[in-house]
Design a protein around this motif. Structure first.
Motif, PDB file in Angstrom:
ATOM      1  N   LYS A   1      60.609  33.637  94.280  1.00  0.00           N
ATOM      2  CA  LYS A   1      60.613  35.044  93.853  1.00  0.00           C
ATOM      3  C   LYS A   1      61.046  35.164  92.392  1.00  0.00           C
ATOM      4  O   LYS A   1      60.468  35.936  91.621  1.00  0.00           O
ATOM      5  N   ARG A   2      62.060  34.397  91.998  1.00  0.00           N
ATOM      6  CA  ARG A   2      62.524  34.439  90.604  1.00  0.00           C
ATOM      7  C   ARG A   2      61.447  33.941  89.647  1.00  0.00           C
ATOM      8  O   ARG A   2      61.232  34.520  88.576  1.00  0.00           O
ATOM      9  N   ALA A   3      60.757  32.862  90.050  1.00  0.00           N
ATOM     10  CA  ALA A   3      59.709  32.309  89.189  1.00  0.00           C
ATOM     11  C   ALA A   3      58.569  33.315  89.047  1.00  0.00           C
ATOM     12  O   ALA A   3      58.027  33.503  87.941  1.00  0.00           O
ATOM     13  N   ARG A   4      58.201  33.962  90.123  1.00  0.00           N
ATOM     14  CA  ARG A   4      57.124  34.954  90.080  1.00  0.00           C
ATOM     15  C   ARG A   4      57.538  36.149  89.214  1.00  0.00           C
ATOM     16  O   ARG A   4      56.751  36.665  88.418  1.00  0.00           O
ATOM     17  N   SER A   5      58.781  36.571  89.360  1.00  0.00           N
ATOM     18  CA  SER A   5      59.293  37.682  88.561  1.00  0.00           C
ATOM     19  C   SER A   5      59.292  37.320  87.071  1.00  0.00           C
ATOM     20  O   SER A   5      58.911  38.136  86.224  1.00  0.00           O
ATOM     21  N   ALA A   6      59.703  36.089  86.736  1.00  0.00           N
ATOM     22  CA  ALA A   6      59.733  35.653  85.336  1.00  0.00           C
ATOM     23  C   ALA A   6      58.324  35.634  84.758  1.00  0.00           C
ATOM     24  O   ALA A   6      58.113  36.035  83.604  1.00  0.00           O
ATOM     25  N   THR A   7      57.354  35.188  85.544  1.00  0.00           N
ATOM     26  CA  THR A   7      55.962  35.161  85.089  1.00  0.00           C
ATOM     27  C   THR A   7      55.493  36.562  84.756  1.00  0.00           C
ATOM     28  O   THR A   7      54.866  36.802  83.722  1.00  0.00           O
ATOM     29  N   LYS A   8      55.806  37.517  85.623  1.00  0.00           N
ATOM     30  CA  LYS A   8      55.385  38.900  85.390  1.00  0.00           C
ATOM     31  C   LYS A   8      56.108  39.492  84.175  1.00  0.00           C
ATOM     32  O   LYS A   8      55.523  40.279  83.416  1.00  0.00           O
ATOM     33  N   GLN A   9      57.378  39.136  83.974  1.00  0.00           N
ATOM     34  CA  GLN A   9      58.130  39.615  82.810  1.00  0.00           C
ATOM     35  C   GLN A   9      57.498  39.103  81.518  1.00  0.00           C
ATOM     36  O   GLN A   9      57.373  39.848  80.546  1.00  0.00           O
ATOM     37  N   ARG A  10      57.110  37.816  81.507  1.00  0.00           N
ATOM     38  CA  ARG A  10      56.473  37.251  80.311  1.00  0.00           C
ATOM     39  C   ARG A  10      55.166  37.976  80.003  1.00  0.00           C
ATOM     40  O   ARG A  10      54.846  38.226  78.851  1.00  0.00           O
TER      41      ARG A  10
END
Length: 156
Positions: free
Chosen positions: A141-150
Motif C-alpha cells: 500500500k505504501r509503495a502504491r501510494s508513493a507511486t501515485k504521489q510521484r
C-alpha cells in the motif's frame, strides 16, 4: 442345479433386505413406505411409448428414510426442488424402455441423494493472518501510494 426356491439376481434388480431397500450404511427403507407409480413416458421407445407406462415415479416421505434431523435437513437443502410441501421426496426416471430399469434407476438416484445427505460437511477452521502477510500488505500500500504521489507531483 439351482433349487426352485432360490432366485437369481440380475444387474437391474436393487439390493433389498427383509426390512426393505438398503439406501446406505445402516439405512434401509421398508418397501411399503416407497410408493412407485408408472406413467406414460416421453423417453425412448418409439411407438411403444404410446402403449406402455414405463416412466417410474417414486414418492417417499422424508421421515420414512430413517435419517436423523441434521441429515434430513441437509437432504431437504440439497434436493430442494424434488420435495413437495407435504415433505415427500419425488423422483422420476424415463430414460429406459423398461419399467424395471427405470425403477432401479430411481432407487439409485435415491441412494445417491441419501448418501450425500449422510456425509457431514467439514467445519471451516478460521485461521489468523500472519504478521508477515500484514507487513507485506502495508508495504504494498505504501509503495502504491508513493507511486501515485510521484505522478501527481510531476503533473503540477
Amino acid at each position: 442345479m439351482v433349487p426352485s426356491h432360490a432366485t437369481s439376481r440380475t444387474n437391474t434388480e436393487t439390493p433389498a433386505t427383509v426390512a426393505g431397500v438398503v439406501l446406505g450404511p445402516g439405512i434401509a427403507v421398508p418397501l411399503d413406505r416407497l410408493q412407485f407409480t408408472f406413467v406414460s413416458s416421453s423417453g425412448p421407445g418409439g411407438q411403444n411409448v404410446n402403449k406402455r407406462a414405463t416412466k417410474c415415479q417414486l414418492r417417499v416421505r422424508l421421515g420414512d428414510l430413517g435419517l436423523n434431523d441434521r441429515q434430513t435437513h441437509r437432504l431437504s437443502d440439497q434436493a430442494r426442488g424434488l420435495i413437495t410441501t407435504d415433505s415427500e421426496l419425488v423422483l422420476s426416471c424415463d430414460v429406459n424402455k423398461s419399467q424395471e430399469r427405470n425403477k432401479a434407476e430411481v432407487l439409485d438416484r435415491l441412494r445417491e441423494i441419501v448418501l450425500k445427505a449422510i456425509v457431514e460437511p467439514k467445519r471451516r477452521i478460521a485461521t489468523k493472518v500472519s504478521k508477515g502477510a500484514k507487513r507485506r500488505r502495508v508495504e504494498d500500500k505504501r509503495a502504491r501510494s508513493a507511486t501515485k504521489q510521484r505522478r501527481s507531483n510531476a503533473e503540477d
